[in-house]
Motif scaffolding. Structure first.
Motif, PDB file in Angstrom:
ATOM      1  N   SER A 147       0.803  -1.171   0.095  1.00 60.10           N
ATOM      2  CA  SER A 147       0.006   0.109  -0.085  1.00 60.10           C
ATOM      3  C   SER A 147       0.865   1.177  -0.118  1.00 60.10           C
ATOM      4  O   SER A 147       0.270   2.345  -0.293  1.00 60.10           O
ATOM      5  CB  SER A 147      -0.871   0.119   1.063  1.00 60.10           C
ATOM      6  N   ASP A 157       0.720   2.962  -3.075  1.00 57.31           N
ATOM      7  CA  ASP A 157      -0.515   3.404  -3.801  1.00 57.31           C
ATOM      8  C   ASP A 157      -0.789   2.956  -5.231  1.00 57.31           C
ATOM      9  O   ASP A 157      -1.107   3.444  -5.964  1.00 57.31           O
ATOM     10  CB  ASP A 157      -0.468   4.995  -4.041  1.00 57.31           C
ATOM     11  N   ILE A 201      -7.079   2.563  -6.906  1.00 58.90           N
ATOM     12  CA  ILE A 201      -5.910   3.290  -5.983  1.00 58.90           C
ATOM     13  C   ILE A 201      -6.518   4.138  -4.797  1.00 58.90           C
ATOM     14  O   ILE A 201      -5.716   3.990  -3.880  1.00 58.90           O
ATOM     15  CB  ILE A 201      -5.086   4.163  -7.064  1.00 58.90           C
ATOM     16  N   PRO A 202      -7.660   4.932  -4.778  1.00 57.26           N
ATOM     17  CA  PRO A 202      -7.998   5.641  -3.738  1.00 57.26           C
ATOM     18  C   PRO A 202      -8.371   4.417  -2.412  1.00 57.26           C
ATOM     19  O   PRO A 202      -8.138   5.025  -1.402  1.00 57.26           O
ATOM     20  CB  PRO A 202      -9.167   6.178  -4.409  1.00 57.26           C
ATOM     21  N   THR A 206      -6.557   1.797  -1.752  1.00 54.06           N
ATOM     22  CA  THR A 206      -5.212   1.422  -1.389  1.00 54.06           C
ATOM     23  C   THR A 206      -4.744   2.650  -0.589  1.00 54.06           C
ATOM     24  O   THR A 206      -4.409   2.519   0.533  1.00 54.06           O
ATOM     25  CB  THR A 206      -4.365   1.330  -2.608  1.00 54.06           C
ATOM     26  N   GLU A 207      -5.235   3.895  -0.895  1.00 56.52           N
ATOM     27  CA  GLU A 207      -4.663   5.158  -0.236  1.00 56.52           C
ATOM     28  C   GLU A 207      -5.261   5.327   1.078  1.00 56.52           C
ATOM     29  O   GLU A 207      -4.716   5.459   2.154  1.00 56.52           O
ATOM     30  CB  GLU A 207      -4.803   6.447  -1.226  1.00 56.52           C
ATOM     31  N   ASN A 208      -6.740   4.768   1.094  1.00 63.09           N
ATOM     32  CA  ASN A 208      -7.346   5.112   2.439  1.00 63.09           C
ATOM     33  C   ASN A 208      -6.978   3.968   3.220  1.00 63.09           C
ATOM     34  O   ASN A 208      -6.807   4.054   4.619  1.00 63.09           O
ATOM     35  CB  ASN A 208      -8.824   4.697   2.066  1.00 63.09           C
ATOM     36  N   ARG A 230      -3.574   2.641   3.308  1.00 58.68           N
ATOM     37  CA  ARG A 230      -2.448   3.088   3.809  1.00 58.68           C
ATOM     38  C   ARG A 230      -2.743   4.169   4.980  1.00 58.68           C
ATOM     39  O   ARG A 230      -1.948   4.056   5.811  1.00 58.68           O
ATOM     40  CB  ARG A 230      -1.701   3.732   2.898  1.00 58.68           C
ATOM     41  N   LYS A 231      -3.535   5.144   4.658  1.00 58.25           N
ATOM     42  CA  LYS A 231      -3.538   6.182   5.724  1.00 58.25           C
ATOM     43  C   LYS A 231      -4.182   5.698   7.111  1.00 58.25           C
ATOM     44  O   LYS A 231      -3.620   6.011   7.998  1.00 58.25           O
ATOM     45  CB  LYS A 231      -4.658   7.162   5.286  1.00 58.25           C
TER      46      LYS A 231
END
Length: 389
Positions: free
Chosen positions: A307, A310, A359-360, A362-364, A366-367
């Motif tokens: 992640s 991204d 991808i969004p 994945t970003e969520n 990771r955050k």
């Protein structure tokens, strides 16, 4: 034969208990006669299986730092002859020399354990455990008591453990019995490469791996099932899909890299071709992740590492209910990203997949689950320096 003996000790509760108490007493008695060496650092990765991961990243940082120029670095392996290590001595795990070296060492650096299932520590040893990933599956004392593969005894002697999130800190503090103030909140040194790689590395690695540049690369990294064993009690993995069918349906768009967990002693029924490659023994998981466009996994910590880049991540949880019952999970990965619970649905998803749209998610992910990363090797080295120099 050795693997069979090790697996027997690991999975037989009575045998392991006898081994634990007899050998722990013996090693602690030996400690009375071993003089500590303030300039000795002992490393291992996955308890001696490999020369990689976060311990290698910390080793490289220490080796290139003048403050450690007078230190003696030792790497322990199950099969030392398989590894080329510049700047360190190699020794074999489990022999008398290994235990004497461990007792002498000023520092232990590992991503799993040094004690070989026993209870001991050197008189003056600083124990740094980078660990090897954030958990989805239950760990330590959180695992059901009926799961004999992961019995643990004695108090955890780790002085510092790396963490890449508050979630991870909370889980490991509880299941490993490590106070929260003993966690180093910098991330995993192995993941510095993922956070800082150059885009052109992707194509360079694909050329190295012999992968066409016009294909999307799927990296399939399932975790192991400790309840799936062969006649020697080694954990095995049979691909949970019809790879010929995958080839027929996907080869015009994709290349599939199949990577089994390091606990798996045997991967069965993979016929390699231009579409599917068995990269279980490829030395660098990071290189495979950088070269890939899509990660497919199940309950593995590889999701957290991947992640950081991204990129698209998908779950394939074909045995969710069984795994939840036998091992247990901290959260449901199916609520975080896209994926499927059966082969047909996963193939349909891949045929229709818009990578950018995933991808969004994945970003969520990771955050929420990866709070610290990017410069962990240097910061971990500095932690060692603060504690021993």
């Amino acid at each position: 034969m050795k693997r069979k003996i090790v697996n027997f000790l690991k999975y037989n509760k009575v045998a392991y208990t006898a081994y634990y108490y007899i050998m722990s007493v013996a090693i602690n008695f030996l400690k009375l006669f071993v003089k500590p060496d303030d300039k000795l650092v002992l490393f291992n990765s996955f308890a001696g299986r490999k020369y990689d991961d976060s311990p290698k990243a910390v080793f490289e940082a220490m080796k290139n730092d003048s403050r450690f120029s007078s230190y003696h670095f030792v790497w322990a392996f199950h099969q030392p002859e398989q590894f080329d290590v510049v700047g360190a001595e190699k020794i074999k795990t489990d022999g008398l020399l290994y235990f004497i070296t461990a007792l002498k060492a000023r520092v232990w650096i590992t991503n799993s354990s040094v004690e070989r299932g026993l209870d001991f520590k050197g008189k003056n040893t600083f124990y740094l455990n980078t660990w090897h990933g954030t958990p989805i599956k239950k760990m330590g004392t959180d695992i059901a008591k009926g799961n004999q593969s992961f019995g643990s005894k004695g108090k955890n002697k780790t002085d510092i453990m790396n963490t890449q999130s508050e979630f991870e800190t909370n889980v490991f503090s509880k299941c490993f019995g490590i106070p929260k103030e003993h966690f180093l909140k910098v991330g995993l040194p192995r993941n510095d490469e993922l956070a800082n790689y150059f885009k052109n590395q992707r194509n360079e690695l694909r050329l190295k791996l012999g992968i066409p540049l016009d294909k999307k690369v799927i990296l399939y990294c399932p975790t192991f099932r400790e309840y799936e064993k062969d006649e020697n009690l080694g954990v095995v993995l049979a691909p949970p899909m019809d790879l010929e069918k995958w080839k027929t349906m996907l080869e015009s768009q994709y290349v599939l890299l199949f990577r089994a967990h390091y606990e798996v002693s045997k991967v069965m029924d993979i016929k390699e071709n231009e579409f599917v490659r068995n990269v279980t023994d490829y030395p660098s998981l990071n290189e495979l992740m950088i070269a890939s466009d899509i990660l497919i996994s199940d309950y593995s910590s590889v999701f957290f590492d991947f992640s950081i880049m991204d990129k698209c991540m998908l779950y394939f949880t074909y045995d969710y209910d069984k795994y939840k019952e036998k091992r247990g999970m901290y959260f449901d990965i199916r609520k975080c990203i896209s994926g499927a619970s059966n082969e047909e649905d996963l193939l349909t998803l891949l045929l229709e997949l818009n990578v950018e749209n995933e991808i969004p998610k994945t970003e969520n992910f990771r955050k929420k689950y990866v709070n610290y990363y990017g410069n962990a090797a240097v910061q971990t080295m500095e932690c060692v320096a603060r504690n021993i120099l």
